[in-house]
Design a protein around this motif. Structure first.
Motif, PDB file in Angstrom:
ATOM      1  N   GLN A  30       0.822  -1.206   0.000  1.00  0.00           N
ATOM      2  CA  GLN A  30       0.000   0.000   0.000  1.00  0.00           C
ATOM      3  C   GLN A  30       0.859   1.261   0.000  1.00  0.00           C
ATOM      4  OE1 GLN A  30      -2.587   1.483   3.584  1.00  0.00           O
ATOM      5  NE2 GLN A  30      -3.774  -0.089   2.518  1.00  0.00           N
ATOM      6  N   ALA A  31       1.927   1.234   0.789  1.00  0.00           N
ATOM      7  CA  ALA A  31       2.779   2.417   0.920  1.00  0.00           C
ATOM      8  C   ALA A  31       3.600   2.678  -0.333  1.00  0.00           C
ATOM      9  CB  ALA A  31       3.705   2.267   2.128  1.00  0.00           C
ATOM     10  N   ASP A  32       4.103   1.608  -0.957  1.00  0.00           N
ATOM     11  CA  ASP A  32       4.942   1.767  -2.146  1.00  0.00           C
ATOM     12  C   ASP A  32       4.917   0.480  -2.959  1.00  0.00           C
ATOM     13  OD1 ASP A  32       6.758   2.464  -4.053  1.00  0.00           O
ATOM     14  OD2 ASP A  32       8.279   3.206  -2.665  1.00  0.00           O
ATOM     15  N   PRO A  33       3.816   0.244  -3.680  1.00  0.00           N
ATOM     16  CA  PRO A  33       3.695  -1.014  -4.436  1.00  0.00           C
ATOM     17  C   PRO A  33       4.784  -1.207  -5.478  1.00  0.00           C
ATOM     18  CG  PRO A  33       1.961   0.542  -5.045  1.00  0.00           C
ATOM     19  CD  PRO A  33       2.617   1.082  -3.821  1.00  0.00           C
ATOM     20  N   ASP A  34       5.381  -0.116  -5.954  1.00  0.00           N
ATOM     21  CA  ASP A  34       6.456  -0.250  -6.951  1.00  0.00           C
ATOM     22  C   ASP A  34       7.620  -1.057  -6.402  1.00  0.00           C
ATOM     23  OD1 ASP A  34       5.005   1.189  -8.763  1.00  0.00           O
ATOM     24  OD2 ASP A  34       6.114   3.069  -8.485  1.00  0.00           O
ATOM     25  N   ILE A  35       7.894  -0.940  -5.104  1.00  0.00           N
ATOM     26  CA  ILE A  35       8.991  -1.702  -4.507  1.00  0.00           C
ATOM     27  C   ILE A  35       8.726  -3.192  -4.644  1.00  0.00           C
ATOM     28  CG2 ILE A  35      10.073  -2.345  -2.311  1.00  0.00           C
ATOM     29  CD1 ILE A  35      10.013   0.519  -1.459  1.00  0.00           C
ATOM     30  N   VAL A  36       7.479  -3.589  -4.421  1.00  0.00           N
ATOM     31  CA  VAL A  36       7.137  -5.007  -4.512  1.00  0.00           C
ATOM     32  C   VAL A  36       7.244  -5.497  -5.953  1.00  0.00           C
ATOM     33  CG1 VAL A  36       5.402  -6.755  -4.025  1.00  0.00           C
ATOM     34  CG2 VAL A  36       5.598  -4.751  -2.528  1.00  0.00           C
ATOM     35  N   VAL A  94      -2.787  -9.368   2.231  1.00  0.00           N
ATOM     36  CA  VAL A  94      -2.304 -10.606   1.616  1.00  0.00           C
ATOM     37  C   VAL A  94      -2.731 -10.655   0.148  1.00  0.00           C
ATOM     38  CG1 VAL A  94      -2.379 -13.118   1.685  1.00  0.00           C
ATOM     39  CG2 VAL A  94      -2.352 -11.821   3.825  1.00  0.00           C
ATOM     40  N   VAL A  95      -3.980 -10.296  -0.114  1.00  0.00           N
ATOM     41  CA  VAL A  95      -4.479 -10.273  -1.488  1.00  0.00           C
ATOM     42  C   VAL A  95      -3.683  -9.286  -2.333  1.00  0.00           C
ATOM     43  CG1 VAL A  95      -6.442  -9.664  -2.945  1.00  0.00           C
ATOM     44  CG2 VAL A  95      -6.793 -11.048  -0.893  1.00  0.00           C
ATOM     45  N   ALA A  96      -3.442  -8.096  -1.772  1.00  0.00           N
ATOM     46  CA  ALA A  96      -2.689  -7.078  -2.511  1.00  0.00           C
ATOM     47  C   ALA A  96      -1.282  -7.564  -2.824  1.00  0.00           C
ATOM     48  CB  ALA A  96      -2.639  -5.787  -1.705  1.00  0.00           C
ATOM     49  N   ALA A  97      -0.667  -8.246  -1.885  1.00  0.00           N
ATOM     50  CA  ALA A  97       0.677  -8.778  -2.116  1.00  0.00           C
ATOM     51  C   ALA A  97       0.675  -9.770  -3.268  1.00  0.00           C
ATOM     52  CB  ALA A  97       1.205  -9.439  -0.849  1.00  0.00           C
ATOM     53  N   GLY A  98      -0.351 -10.615  -3.319  1.00  0.00           N
ATOM     54  CA  GLY A  98      -0.456 -11.570  -4.412  1.00  0.00           C
ATOM     55  C   GLY A  98      -0.681 -10.903  -5.750  1.00  0.00           C
ATOM     56  N   GLU A  99      -1.493  -9.844  -5.755  1.00  0.00           N
ATOM     57  CA  GLU A  99      -1.774  -9.130  -7.002  1.00  0.00           C
ATOM     58  C   GLU A  99      -0.531  -8.434  -7.550  1.00  0.00           C
ATOM     59  OE1 GLU A  99      -4.983  -6.635  -5.795  1.00  0.00           O
ATOM     60  OE2 GLU A  99      -6.529  -8.156  -6.234  1.00  0.00           O
ATOM     61  N   LEU A 100       0.432  -8.159  -6.678  1.00  0.00           N
ATOM     62  CA  LEU A 100       1.675  -7.520  -7.108  1.00  0.00           C
ATOM     63  C   LEU A 100       2.728  -8.540  -7.550  1.00  0.00           C
ATOM     64  CD1 LEU A 100       1.899  -4.736  -4.371  1.00  0.00           C
ATOM     65  CD2 LEU A 100       1.417  -4.398  -6.803  1.00  0.00           C
ATOM     66  N   GLY A 101       2.352  -9.821  -7.531  1.00  0.00           N
ATOM     67  CA  GLY A 101       3.238 -10.845  -8.066  1.00  0.00           C
ATOM     68  C   GLY A 101       3.960 -11.705  -7.056  1.00  0.00           C
ATOM     69  N   THR A 102       3.700 -11.513  -5.762  1.00  0.00           N
ATOM     70  CA  THR A 102       4.387 -12.322  -4.757  1.00  0.00           C
ATOM     71  C   THR A 102       3.630 -13.616  -4.497  1.00  0.00           C
ATOM     72  OG1 THR A 102       3.300 -11.394  -2.795  1.00  0.00           O
ATOM     73  CG2 THR A 102       5.204 -10.199  -3.686  1.00  0.00           C
ATOM     74  N   GLU A 103       4.311 -14.559  -3.869  1.00  0.00           N
ATOM     75  CA  GLU A 103       3.728 -15.867  -3.594  1.00  0.00           C
ATOM     76  C   GLU A 103       3.450 -16.081  -2.120  1.00  0.00           C
ATOM     77  OE1 GLU A 103       5.673 -19.127  -5.621  1.00  0.00           O
ATOM     78  OE2 GLU A 103       6.515 -17.732  -7.081  1.00  0.00           O
ATOM     79  N   GLY A 104       3.602 -15.027  -1.322  1.00  0.00           N
ATOM     80  CA  GLY A 104       3.335 -15.172   0.101  1.00  0.00           C
ATOM     81  C   GLY A 104       3.685 -13.914   0.859  1.00  0.00           C
ATOM     82  N   VAL A 105       3.475 -13.977   2.173  1.00  0.00           N
ATOM     83  CA  VAL A 105       3.746 -12.824   3.033  1.00  0.00           C
ATOM     84  C   VAL A 105       4.512 -13.265   4.269  1.00  0.00           C
ATOM     85  CG1 VAL A 105       1.746 -11.491   2.248  1.00  0.00           C
ATOM     86  CG2 VAL A 105       1.504 -13.030   4.214  1.00  0.00           C
ATOM     87  N   LEU A 106       5.265 -12.332   4.798  1.00  0.00           N
ATOM     88  CA  LEU A 106       5.996 -12.510   6.050  1.00  0.00           C
ATOM     89  C   LEU A 106       5.493 -11.439   7.004  1.00  0.00           C
ATOM     90  CD1 LEU A 106       8.335 -13.713   7.749  1.00  0.00           C
ATOM     91  CD2 LEU A 106       9.869 -12.117   6.577  1.00  0.00           C
TER      92      LEU A 106
END
Length: 214
Positions: free
Chosen positions: A146-152, A180-192
């Motif tokens: 949310q803060a900086d999706p470009d980094i992800v 978690v959903v947003a992280a997946g939409e940005l191309g990641t496979e999980g969260v820490l």
């Protein structure tokens, strides 16, 4: 999605949280795991929850007082380990050595890094996964997605450029299912994440909220 809960050294009940992880894991298609302090690894693993170490050192058996041996982490029941968390930073050579030590003990590895450039360097060392975690967002409740999706997105691209079989996780500020959903939409496979569960009054409810949208 992989949801890895790092308990850090928070004043929580690691066994109770591990039991919650095990319970919720049976009711979701997500993969849930917990990383307690080294002294709690065996007790946590006995709950049946997937258990990870918070750190291993680039050492072998021998004269290494005060260090964390990968084989000991595995013997305690862990199946993986974090490496180079922002609160336990390492030099690149030591990260490489820790990955090799974990491989020797058949532990999965997630190497944490602050930005896309570091993610690329970490991915080149061939861990199982890397996690992008801007340190200024850790524990804030404001997710990097949310803060900086470009980094992800840039971290995902950096990892794919050097090792397309290395998974990318998103960390820092994760606390809700929407994160978690947003992280997946940005191309990641999980969260820490950590405080969102470790500091929760009801860890089971917090975990259920994380996986509910998946």
């Amino acid at each position: 999605m992989f949801v890895l809960v790092n308990l850090k050294t928070y004043p929580c009940d690691p066994v109770a949280i591990a039991e919650a992880v095990s319970d919720v894991n049976e009711r979701t298609d997500a993969r849930l795991a917990v990383a307690p302090q080294a002294a709690h690894l065996e007790r946590v693993a006995e709950t049946g929850a997937e258990t990870w170490g918070q750190h291993v050192d680039p050492i072998e058996h021998g004269s290494n007082t005060g260090h964390t041996l990968a084989e000991s982490v595995a013997d305690a029941g862990a199946v993986g380990t974090l490496i180079n968390h922002s609160e336990r930073r390492e030099k690149l050579a030591d990260i490489d050595g820790a990955i090799r030590a974990a491989d020797r003990a058949d532990l999965e590895t997630v190497v944490c890094a602050n930005n896309p450039a570091q993610i690329g360097a970490a991915a080149a060392l061939e861990p199982d996964a890397v996690a992008v975690e801007p340190p200024e967002l850790i524990g804030t409740g404001t997710p990097v997605s949310q803060a900086d999706p470009d980094i992800v997105e840039d971290a995902v691209a950096a990892a794919e450029t050097v090792a397309d079989d290395v998974s990318v996780l998103c960390g820092a500020g994760i606390s809700t299912g929407d994160d978690v959903v947003a992280a997946g939409e940005l191309g990641t496979e999980g969260v820490l994440l950590a405080s969102g569960v470790a500091k929760a009054d009801d860890p089971t409810a917090a975990l259920e909220d994380l996986v509910a949208p998946l």
